[in-house]
Enzyme design. Sequence first.
Site, PDB file in Angstrom:
ATOM      1  CB  SER A 124      -0.958  -0.038   1.192  1.00  0.00           C
ATOM      2  OG  SER A 124      -1.974   0.928   1.056  1.00  0.00           O
TER       3      SER A 124
ATOM      4  CG  ASP B 184      -5.961  -2.670  -4.473  1.00  0.00           C
ATOM      5  OD1 ASP B 184      -6.756  -1.830  -4.021  1.00  0.00           O
ATOM      6  OD2 ASP B 184      -4.742  -2.647  -4.233  1.00  0.00           O
TER       7      ASP B 184
ATOM      8  CG  HIS C 122      -5.556  -2.133  -0.659  1.00  0.00           C
ATOM      9  ND1 HIS C 122      -4.606  -1.889  -1.628  1.00  0.00           N
ATOM     10  CD2 HIS C 122      -5.159  -1.414   0.433  1.00  0.00           C
ATOM     11  CE1 HIS C 122      -3.696  -1.048  -1.153  1.00  0.00           C
ATOM     12  NE2 HIS C 122      -4.008  -0.750   0.088  1.00  0.00           N
TER      13      HIS C 122
END
Length: 698
Positions: free
Chosen positions: A558, A639, A671
């Site tokens: 991320s 995602d 995600h």
Amino acid sequence: MTLTATKFTPEVMLSAPRRSAGIPNPSGKLALYTVSTYSFTNHKKTVQIKVLNIESGDSVLLVDEPGWSEPVWLSDEEVLYLKSRDNGCTTLVVRHVNSSAVELSYEAGSITAPISNVKVKKLSDGTVAFACSALTAPDGQLFNPETEKKPHSSAKVYTTLFVRHWDAWNSENYSSLFYGVLDHSHGKYSLRGNALTNALAGTRLSSPVPPFGGAGDFDLSESGLVFVAKDPELDLALYTKTDLYFTPLKSFAESKPPSPQLVKTPGLEGYSNSPVFSHCGKRVAFTRMRSRQYESDKPRLMLVPDIHSPDKTQEFYATSDGAGGWDSRPDSILWSRDDTTLYVTAESHARTLIFQLPSTPSKATSLPTPIETPEGNVSSFHLLGSAETGHLFVSSTSLIDNSCYSVANPSSNSCKVISSASKQGKSFGLSRASIDSITFRGAGGDYDVHALVVRPSSFNKADTKKKYPLCMLIHGGPQGAWQDSWSTRWNPAVFAEQGYVVVCPNPTGSTGYGMALEDGITGDWGGRPYNDLVRCYEWVVEHMPEVDGSRAVALGASYGGYMINWIQGHPLGRKFKALVCHDGVFSTLNQWCTEELFFPVHDFEGTLYDNRPAYEKWDPARFVGDWATPQLVVHSELDYRLPITEGLAAFNVLQARKVPSKLLVFPDENHVRRNMKYTLSLFFMSWLKMSGRICVGF
């Protein structure tokens, strides 16, 4: 249930039984919990309900069958849980803990749709209030996807923002809260009328708040329901604002609930969270942020002195400048039996601790202090037994232990471990001797940066000639932190046991070290955080003689993946032999492909069209001409926070530049991901070993 291993590997981590948080029964003698186990032999997952004897530490199996969920105590010896049916319906099942009961289990009701987030409350008339959440159709009725008529076209049409969220395209169906009554007659519970009432019908409100809202988004008492919901007047994609509402109920049998009443908090317009009724049912404690476009703003601890006067609220540790006197992030809340004390969790230097304070703001004249809990992170806590004891049942984890149950005594500030799933790491071959931390001066010059360190269990301090490669893990968020807690996604011990010294820094932007450090990343994504990581690498090489800095790798997900791509184009990237970018940002100019637009609006201090230079300044794609370090790119097609094109673009650049690289794609993951942990853990290891650029030291 204990798994014993001589070496901690990804397979061991993922096949080890995982216990949920424990929930004590009313007398405080037993604790209810669940256990999930994955078998690499048959590639199946099993889930069980168990009961722990708190005094002896022994457990017994209660339920071992497929399709159950959401176990809660109804009484000292009765547990209610949900049973999913093939047609999408849900059955309420009651099970006796006492095996000598005449009827061990029976059905207490049936709901015509899937439900979740069950909460129950024993009422003064002997009945039990039942509340849950469920998807709701536009007409306010329960929505059952199994019985819904399938459309002839797959087309989706939108005319407003927020077309998809996390891993799903938004539809006209929404989450709502439902309630009902469980009657108790002739020794059995039954759902009155076999029906539930939609508490939010016709209100435009939705609760719990997706994608992570759950049972913590609402609470119930004799007075009615309190819950948090997004402000329907604001655009969900651009604003974080969630308000607290109160629905007064004379009875949980009311078929037409009154309209929810807004709890007012002048000057505070951000997220509301964790509403909890006092035992008397009159007061409510909750948290509230100030900014309505900052998802990681500091939560303020709040009190509604009388829920029937929801326009009068009080803030704990309020200051005239609005900053608040307690520089921490209160989260979960628990009332003492006599309602005079609040127990509140908050992050503090890579741990989550329990703090205690008076339940009245005017009496909270000094900052709260933590009570004694086991090493690691508190994940859940509950009152234990009668009012006289004042003890807490605490569930926690640590970097070496995936589940620990303990009893904390706030009055004596002591704690006793009752049960550890991994025998405090011994079953995995891990121990606290492998865990350490370092502190170094941050790039800003006026703050320190803290980092956790995990060494291999085979590490021998006396062997001064032995050198270990470095593994630097970079956390996401960016407003997040590495903590002394267990994880099956990014477990530092897995890397350490492959022969690395693992360093997990908490640079600028990290939580748990005060709001100045956390807020310091705003408008400075590749500035201070990057330079803090440079300082971290330099400190480790200079002060940790067991580390070979010439054999180093870095991994991040991320925002951590963003930082990996940023590092690629900067001098620190040449210090590493290999990099791993997991669901990361390729270009900040693409941030408006995300769903929660309030995130880039806040962190880049404006919209893409009003403040484009801020997006361009910290764009990793500006520096792709300098990318040279071998890199693994991992991305997921579901995602929607950072779309798959971010990973594809990074991989395409690496391949075009002839940089050794590999792409790993998960078509059915989001995600956070649900099922890719095993493959991911093994793939990380194989990439770092087989790339030929890193030689692990085992």
